[in-house]
Design a protein around this motif. Structure first.
Motif, PDB file in Angstrom:
ATOM      1  N   GLU A 185       8.335  -4.120   2.795  1.00  0.00           N
ATOM      2  CA  GLU A 185       7.073  -4.551   2.377  1.00  0.00           C
ATOM      3  C   GLU A 185       7.067  -5.461   1.212  1.00  0.00           C
ATOM      4  OE1 GLU A 185       4.210  -4.103   3.903  1.00  0.00           O
ATOM      5  OE2 GLU A 185       3.663  -2.148   4.392  1.00  0.00           O
ATOM      6  N   ARG A 208       2.444  -0.833   5.950  1.00  0.00           N
ATOM      7  CA  ARG A 208       1.888  -1.507   7.251  1.00  0.00           C
ATOM      8  C   ARG A 208       2.903  -1.946   7.814  1.00  0.00           C
ATOM      9  NH1 ARG A 208      -2.050   0.827   3.936  1.00  0.00           N
ATOM     10  NH2 ARG A 208      -4.219  -0.057   4.107  1.00  0.00           N
ATOM     11  N   ASN A 260       8.971  -7.565  11.735  1.00  0.00           N
ATOM     12  CA  ASN A 260       7.849  -7.368  10.778  1.00  0.00           C
ATOM     13  C   ASN A 260       7.347  -8.388   9.806  1.00  0.00           C
ATOM     14  OD1 ASN A 260       6.558  -4.135  10.821  1.00  0.00           O
ATOM     15  ND2 ASN A 260       8.732  -4.163  11.750  1.00  0.00           N
ATOM     16  N   HIS A 279       0.774  -1.198   0.064  1.00  0.00           N
ATOM     17  CA  HIS A 279       0.133  -0.043  -0.039  1.00  0.00           C
ATOM     18  C   HIS A 279       0.825   1.072  -0.155  1.00  0.00           C
ATOM     19  CE1 HIS A 279      -3.729  -2.236   0.765  1.00  0.00           C
ATOM     20  NE2 HIS A 279      -3.076  -3.161   1.569  1.00  0.00           N
TER      21      HIS A 279
END
Length: 505
Positions: free
Chosen positions: A149, A90, A100, A86
């Motif tokens: 990510e 996040r 993460n 995104h």
């Protein structure tokens, strides 16, 4: 020609009063980079939300490897090998990269984080995603966070990677690194879909392009068979004027003079560290930099919204010695904030009241009670002059599109005939047609003798509009140059803090 990895056939999604997707078709093959192009409201994000299981379609079918699927949740999409990066990441800032990546994995307390860190290191080396598995997210640059990510999705064996505006927060060098990574992923059999409004980005990175307009599929074309002008025409439905009439600057007196400016951010940490800048009447000074390097604090200090603890701010010969927005307005400052609906306009108020926010004290509206009839006539004139499309002068502005919100905001700020216009990311998130209008209005202000401070992440926008460009990094000005002498590579290095040049006035 390989068989499609993803097929979306006749996808329809209806929200109250809005048909977001109207029989949309999208075919994506393994090994290709596929760009999804369209104006705001064209249906791109809704379509990808359906593909990632966030929304369920009201009509149509989705096929993965020729098999029809029915995603009930994002978990189903992830299990099918579909992942999305995104625009707003996040990630948990205090956690390490490894932690993460571990979030959401099966295994619970039995996860071996040391082995996971080794696997992350191997994966980052394989795809050229350089990142330290033991580093904490808050210690990483925005470009490095984006790599995390992508690694999260690769570790989960994603075969379809969706990226939303992937280069919006990257330096030119980081953008090129990202393109190389995406091409490596495609070469290994992944399908990459990226949503963007940057035509140059499409021509640099994509193999295939699907254009949406008004919730419908307009065309799917190969990059080799099209060009930027044709893509823009399909996006907007009309010809776009690519050449902007920009006459030579007629610089006048100094309007803004900043000396050794120091200020804190909202967390009490240094945000501006001795900034020196000058903006003259009749010129546009562009501020280049990755978001979060002091741009917001700089704009808010000038607009009188944020205190500063050291330095001098002089506007049109008058020194601003305290945090006082009324004083800034009175000396001729107009401000276009980055958050057009949260800070620039009041969402639940109509156009008339939003336009009056800076004007209500003016004697022409009456000395005791506000002359509403005169105010409505004036608001109607501005709405027509700036071509603002609204459901009505009293309808809440939150119902308006981003482009119309920005036009309304500019109508209010420009109508006050400012000496200094501070514009922060004025075209962010806007489509080509709205961007064209915003750029024309800024150049009209320059021609009228207004000093314009333009803060933007888009180097193409700065090169098109600015007369001089200053680069900011971690609250410091790394360099300042005339636009005709500026070099994209050099600016990119300064945006990353890797180079500094002598800064004059």
């Amino acid at each position: 020609m390989t068989a499609p990895l993803i097929e979306m056939r006749g996808i329809t999604k209806v929200f109250p009063g809005v048909v977001a997707n109207d029989g949309v078709n999208l075919t994506v093959r393994a090994g290709e980079i596929h760009a999804l192009l369209g104006e705001n409201g064209a249906g791109k994000s809704t379509l990808m939300s359906i593909l990632t299981g966030l929304y369920r379609p009201d009509g149509g079918e989705i096929y993965i490897d020729g098999q029809r699927v029915n995603f009930r949740s994002p978990r189903d999409a992830i299990a099918a090998g579909i992942g999305m990066v995104h625009q707003h990441f996040r990630l948990v800032a205090p956690f390490t990269v490894t932690e993460n990546v571990a979030l959401g994995l099966k295994g619970g307390f039995r996860l071996n984080l040391n082995r996971l860190a080794e696997e992350i290191a191997a994966l980052s080396k394989e795809y050229g995603l350089q990142v330290d598995p033991q580093a904490r997210i808050w210690q990483l640059s925005v470009g490095e966070q984006q790599r995390v990510e992508i690694i999260k999705l690769l570790y989960r064996h994603a075969r379809v990677l969706i990226l939303d505006e992937p280069t919006a927060v990257l330096t030119p060098q980081e953008a090129r690194d990202l393109y190389r990574t995406l091409k490596k992923m495609a070469a290994r059999g992944c399908a990459v879909i990226f949503i963007t409004h940057k035509l140059q980005e499409v021509m640099d990175a994509a193999d295939t392009i699907t254009i949406l307009r008004g919730g419908k599929t307009i065309a799917t074309v190969k990059k080799s068979e099209t060009n930027e002008k044709e893509l823009a025409r399909m996006m907007v439905g009309r010809e776009i004027l690519w050449q902007i009439d920009k006459l030579a600057a007629r610089k006048g007196d100094k309007i803004l003079e900043i000396k050794n400016l120091k200020a804190f951010n909202d967390k009490g940490l240094p945000a501006l560290k001795g900034v020196n800048l000058t903006v003259h009447a009749g010129e546009i000074l562009g501020i280049a930099g990755v978001a979060g390097n002091g741009q917001r604090e700089l704009a808010e200090v000038i607009a009188g919204l944020r205190p500063f603890h050291e330095g001098t701010v002089i506007i049109a010969g008058e020194e601003l010695d305290r945090c006082d927005p009324c004083r800034a307005i009175n000396v001729g400052v107009s401000y276009i904030p980055e958050d057009r609906l949260g800070m620039g306009l009041v969402p639940n108020m109509g156009a008339v009241d939003n336009l009056l926010l800076k004007e209500y004290r003016h004697p022409r509206w009456g000395r005791t009670l506000l002359d509403r009839r005169a105010a409505r006539r004036w608001a109607k004139e501005l709405v027509e002059r700036f071509q603002v499309k609204t459901a009505g002068l009293d309808a809440p502005v939150k119902l308006m599109s981003g482009g119309n919100l920005q036009r309304l905001l500019l109508a209010r700020e420009i109508s006050s005939r400012p000496r200094l216009l501070v514009a922060v990311y004025p075209a962010r998130g806007l489509d080509i047609g709205a961007t064209e209008t915003i750029h024309r209005l800024l150049l009209e202000q320059r021609a009228a003798g207004t000093a314009v401070l333009l803060i933007s992440e888009d180097l193409e926008e700065l090169f098109r509009l600015a007369d001089r460009i200053a680069v900011i990094y971690e609250g410091e000005i790394m360099g300042l140059m005339a636009v005709e002498e500026a070099d994209v590579e050099e600016i990119g290095l300064m945006m990353a803090g890797a180079k500094r040049m002598e800064v004059g006035a």
